[in-house]
Write an enzyme that holds these catalytic residues in place. Structure first.
Site, PDB file in Angstrom:
ATOM      1  N   MET A 195      26.967 -33.400 -23.954  1.00  0.00           N
ATOM      2  CA  MET A 195      27.868 -33.338 -22.858  1.00  0.00           C
ATOM      3  C   MET A 195      27.684 -32.007 -22.169  1.00  0.00           C
ATOM      4  SD  MET A 195      30.912 -35.920 -23.389  1.00  0.00           S
ATOM      5  CE  MET A 195      32.140 -34.866 -24.230  1.00  0.00           C
ATOM      6  N   ALA A 232      27.608 -27.681 -21.802  1.00  0.00           N
ATOM      7  CA  ALA A 232      28.273 -26.438 -22.173  1.00  0.00           C
ATOM      8  C   ALA A 232      27.801 -26.062 -23.748  1.00  0.00           C
ATOM      9  CB  ALA A 232      29.484 -26.740 -22.276  1.00  0.00           C
ATOM     10  N   GLY A 287      25.456 -24.842 -32.129  1.00  0.00           N
ATOM     11  CA  GLY A 287      25.515 -26.245 -32.650  1.00  0.00           C
ATOM     12  C   GLY A 287      24.430 -27.106 -32.111  1.00  0.00           C
ATOM     13  N   HIS A 288      24.539 -27.262 -30.763  1.00  0.00           N
ATOM     14  CA  HIS A 288      23.685 -27.923 -30.128  1.00  0.00           C
ATOM     15  C   HIS A 288      22.084 -27.677 -30.093  1.00  0.00           C
ATOM     16  CE1 HIS A 288      27.324 -28.486 -27.365  1.00  0.00           C
ATOM     17  NE2 HIS A 288      26.927 -29.852 -27.480  1.00  0.00           N
TER      18      HIS A 288
HETATM   19  O1  PAF Z   1      29.371 -35.529 -28.991  1.00  0.00           O
HETATM   20  C1  PAF Z   1      29.154 -35.703 -27.736  1.00  0.00           C
HETATM   21  O2  PAF Z   1      28.676 -34.407 -27.073  1.00  0.00           O
HETATM   22  C2  PAF Z   1      29.192 -36.920 -27.043  1.00  0.00           C
HETATM   23  O3  PAF Z   1      30.033 -37.683 -27.686  1.00  0.00           O
HETATM   24  C3  PAF Z   1      27.961 -37.810 -26.808  1.00  0.00           C
HETATM   25  C4  PAF Z   1      27.421 -38.200 -28.335  1.00  0.00           C
HETATM   26  C5  PAF Z   1      26.987 -36.867 -26.119  1.00  0.00           C
HETATM   27  C6  PAF Z   1      28.142 -39.001 -26.123  1.00  0.00           C
HETATM   28  O4  PAF Z   1      28.821 -38.717 -24.804  1.00  0.00           O
END
Ligand code: PAF
Length: 281
Positions: free
Chosen positions: A30, A32, A36-37
């Site tokens: 989502m 930001a 971690g991402h």
């Molecule tokens: O973990 C998240 O950021 C959200 O729940 C996801 C998996 C992108 C779904 O909107």
């Protein structure tokens, strides 16, 4: 890095790449973005020819009094981070193209969605399952990557993939933490310095509970210690849950041994924080 904003173009692009024999890894986010991402992106980079990262703040997974409006949106920053991390495609559709007028379908995963976070966020997992299903249809990934911090979410998606015979390999990656143990989260930025310091109590509580699991302390006793430790921190406003659970069913564990999920959801300065550790004894 290419940016795609239209679902049909995303689908055509993936199809073309896959017809050329190239594998596609998807990291749904989502935005930001934090380390971690980026850890998920780097892992996807190792496994796939093409890495697609989606950024979509999904309205259907937020309840009426939750932080959808306030959720941080900073696409320019995110783009820079994704280029450095080696993503090939940013898929960033707008709400209208994902949920056009008349959209009326949702995916309900039963059982595990009614426990833990599901007790406090009744529409959340249906929104997550629906958008992840749609992202899978729009990106048609060979593999998809999710962080363990949202352990219940990973179980919901794993269950949906199995139940619906979806053709996606699910990959759960370890939680990335700050140096003091706080799990990285886009919501940590809402905390004041005092709240940020208080939030370390979550990982400290999980870590000492993990020691107790290893020492064979009965789960109900560990649960009691966890709740006491969290309530001793004055800035913890609410403990939604804290305890020892079965990682498959998410039910409370009564007896020691086997796999244990230690999980916490607590509110500090109006910010809901979650974290967990899974222990095999
Ligand atoms: O973990 C998240 O950021 C959200 O729940 C996801 C998996 C992108 C779904 O909107």
């Amino acid at each position: 890095m290419e940016t795609i904003r239209t679902p049909s173009i995303m689908k055509q692009t993936s199809r073309r790449l896959q017809m050329q024999g190239r594998s596609v890894g998807l990291v749904p986010t989502m935005g930001a973005l934090h380390e971690g991402h980026l850890f998920l992106v780097k892992r996807a980079r190792m496994d796939n020819d093409i890495v697609v990262v989606s950024i979509f703040v999904n309205p259907t997974q937020f309840g009426p009094n939750e932080d959808y409006e306030k959720y941080p949106r900073e696409t320019d920053n995110d783009i820079e981070k994704l280029i450095k991390a080696g993503a090939d495609i940013l898929f960033a559709p707008d709400v209208q193209s994902v949920y056009p007028e008349g959209f009326s379908t949702s995916i309900e995963v039963g059982g595990i969605t009614k426990k833990l976070c599901g007790l406090f966020r009744p529409v959340h997992f249906s929104g997550v399952a629906t958008i992840v299903n749609k992202l899978f249809n729009m990106v048609t990934p060979n593999r998809a990557y999710f962080g363990q911090k949202d352990f219940q979410q990973t179980r919901v998606i794993e269950t949906m993939i199995a139940d619906l015979n979806m053709n996606v390999e699910f990959i759960r990656c370890a939680t990335v933490r700050e140096s003091d143990g706080l799990a990285m989260s886009s919501r940590n930025r809402f905390l004041s310095p005092e709240g940020r310091a208080a939030a370390t109590t979550i990982y400290k509580t999980l870590s000492s509970a993990a020691e107790q699991v290893k020492a064979g302390v009965p789960p109900p006793e560990i649960t009691e210690h966890m709740n006491e430790a969290l309530r001793a921190e004055p800035l913890v406003e609410v403990v939604q849950y804290a305890g020892v659970y079965d990682p498959l069913t998410l039910d409370e564990k009564k007896a020691s041994g086997g796999s244990s999920l230690l999980a916490i959801a607590a509110i500090i300065e109006n910010t809901r924080l979650i974290d967990n550790i899974v222990i095999e004894v």
